[in-house]
Design an enzyme around this catalytic site. Structure first.
Site, mmCIF file in Angstrom:
data_model
loop_
_atom_site.group_PDB
_atom_site.id
_atom_site.type_symbol
_atom_site.label_atom_id
_atom_site.label_comp_id
_atom_site.label_asym_id
_atom_site.label_seq_id
_atom_site.Cartn_x
_atom_site.Cartn_y
_atom_site.Cartn_z
ATOM 1 N N GLN A 81 0.882 -1.263 -0.149
ATOM 2 C CA GLN A 81 -0.046 -0.035 -0.042
ATOM 3 C C GLN A 81 0.935 1.219 -0.034
ATOM 4 O O GLN A 81 0.625 2.304 0.568
ATOM 5 C CB GLN A 81 -1.017 0.097 1.325
ATOM 6 C CG GLN A 81 -2.028 -0.814 1.060
ATOM 7 C CD GLN A 81 -3.258 -0.214 -0.043
ATOM 8 O OE1 GLN A 81 -2.982 0.757 -0.345
ATOM 9 N NE2 GLN A 81 -4.125 -1.355 -0.523
ATOM 10 N N SER A 82 1.894 1.324 -0.501
ATOM 11 C CA SER A 82 2.949 2.233 -0.531
ATOM 12 C C SER A 82 2.355 3.604 -1.317
ATOM 13 O O SER A 82 1.683 3.448 -2.575
ATOM 14 C CB SER A 82 4.044 2.033 -1.419
ATOM 15 O OG SER A 82 4.933 3.035 -1.949
ATOM 16 N N ASN A 83 2.351 4.877 -0.535
ATOM 17 C CA ASN A 83 1.745 6.119 -1.172
ATOM 18 C C ASN A 83 2.915 6.480 -2.239
ATOM 19 O O ASN A 83 2.604 7.125 -3.093
ATOM 20 C CB ASN A 83 1.885 6.929 -0.109
ATOM 21 C CG ASN A 83 0.944 6.768 1.053
ATOM 22 O OD1 ASN A 83 -0.350 6.554 0.613
ATOM 23 N ND2 ASN A 83 1.108 6.736 2.247
ATOM 24 N N CYS A 85 4.680 4.568 -4.206
ATOM 25 C CA CYS A 85 4.714 3.881 -5.534
ATOM 26 C C CYS A 85 3.515 4.508 -6.152
ATOM 27 O O CYS A 85 3.383 4.583 -7.392
ATOM 28 C CB CYS A 85 4.446 2.485 -5.264
ATOM 29 S SG CYS A 85 6.062 1.633 -4.723
#
Ligand SMILES: *Cc1c(COP(=O)(O)O)cnc(C)c1O
Length: 342
Positions: A81-83, A85
């Site tokens: 859930q990387s912001n 990325c």
């Protein structure tokens, strides 16, 4: 532009300047009876709508370099859930570039639920490569293998490290200090931010030092521990000193006492919440209409409140909390929040 910083080629991706505003009700409500400091927030969650948060500032510099090098693809990595990325995938789409994301997930054989940031990654056409936490530890070699694989297919990829935190990315937050200087009443301030890969903290520290401001910068870790981030931030400052001939950055790196890092904020670990963290996130929304995220900003603000509970004077008389974004990380967490919403 900061007078002491080198001229940096930059794309305009973020809505700048983001607002800085006082939060008048939160601390008096959470710490009744205590002489609480003044609290302001820097709304870097408003750098954009979908393309929002602190990573957009870093990407303005990083993607300017990617474009200048003639890249057709951007590669980066992070948690599922990387912001960072998600912001990279959206910015790449905006620039007509392709993106490949190396994402860490417990079970790489299971397709991830299409929610939160992953939904936006897919919507933006990013190619996802899922890897296990064990594989992810060796991300540096996985990323360069990926770049070679693309090169063999005739593509030219630009590589961005986790969180966009290298020397160039971190300088975006040194630039942000000039923006804050124009917005905050003069005098001493303590800037507080969440720390995930260290670039935001390193940049703010450097910007404050270069401007000679009477400000402190305090980072609240969301994973790992103090020793880890003091080392990471020191390395980033050294990298900045070498690459941009800024001896002040190397001086800061040597003064490890200048790197104020709290790790009581980590709690159960990266992306894992305690009910009291989610309660602060809820209260910020109910008292100020400010939406935080559970992974970074909610955790960091909870750490700040806990520190003030111990000693209301420890962070100084005026605090600026940098809201670094992360909104989409909230949406997959409804079930966990439900018991706190009565
Ligand atoms: C990445 C991120 C941070 C941490 O910033 P770093 O520069 O990686 O330390 C904080 N908040 C949000 C919402 C983020 O996405």
């Amino acid at each position: 532009m900061h007078p002491a910083l080198p001229p940096l080629p930059r794309l305009s991706l973020a809505q700048l300047p983001t607002p800085a505003m006082p939060l008048r009700r939160l601390l008096p409500a959470l710490l009744p009876g205590a002489p609480v400091p003044e609290l302001w927030v820097k709304r870097d969650d408003l750098t954009g709508a979908a393309l929002s948060g602190n990573k957009v500032r870093k990407l303005e510099l990083l993607l300017a370099e990617a474009v200048a090098r003639g890249a057709d693809t951007v590669i980066t990595c992070g948690g599922l859930q990387s912001n960072h990325c998600r912001a990279t995938a959206l910015a790449a789409a905006q620039l007509g570039l392709r993106s490949v994301l190396l994402l860490r997930t417990a079970d790489p054989t299971a397709p991830p639920p299409l929610e939160g940031n992953v939904l936006l990654d897919r919507l933006a056409g990013a190619e996802l490569r899922l890897v296990s936490p064990a594989q992810y530890r060796d991300r540096a070699s996985l990323l360069s293998a990926l770049r070679q694989e693309l090169a063999q297919a005739g593509r030219s990829a630009y590589l961005i490290p986790e969180g966009g935190s290298n020397a160039l990315g971190a300088l975006a937050y040194a630039r942000c200090v000039a923006e804050l200087q124009a917005q905050l009443p003069p005098g001493p301030w303590t800037l507080c931010c969440a720390v995930g890969s260290g670039g935001t903290l390193a940049g703010l520290l450097l910007g404050v030092a270069l401007a000679g401001l009477p400000w402190r910068v305090v980072g609240f870790a969301v994973c790992d521990d103090r020793a880890h981030f003091v080392r990471i931030v020191g390395e980033l400052l050294d990298e900045i000193a070498r690459r941009f001939q800024l001896p002040q950055a190397a001086e800061l790196a040597r003064r490890q006492d200048a790197i104020e890092l709290r790790d009581h904020s980590v709690g159960r670990g990266y992306a894992l919440s305690r009910p009291q963290e989610l309660a602060v996130l809820r209260d910020a929304c109910r008292l100020e209409g400010l939406v935080l995220d559970p992974v970074y900003t909610g955790k960091a603000l909870h750490g700040l409140v806990e520190e003030l509970r111990q000693d209301p004077a420890s962070l100084g008389p005026r605090l600026l909390f940098v809201h670094t974004g992360g909104l989409f990380g909230l949406f997959p967490r409804g079930a966990e929040l439900a018991p706190l919403l009565d």
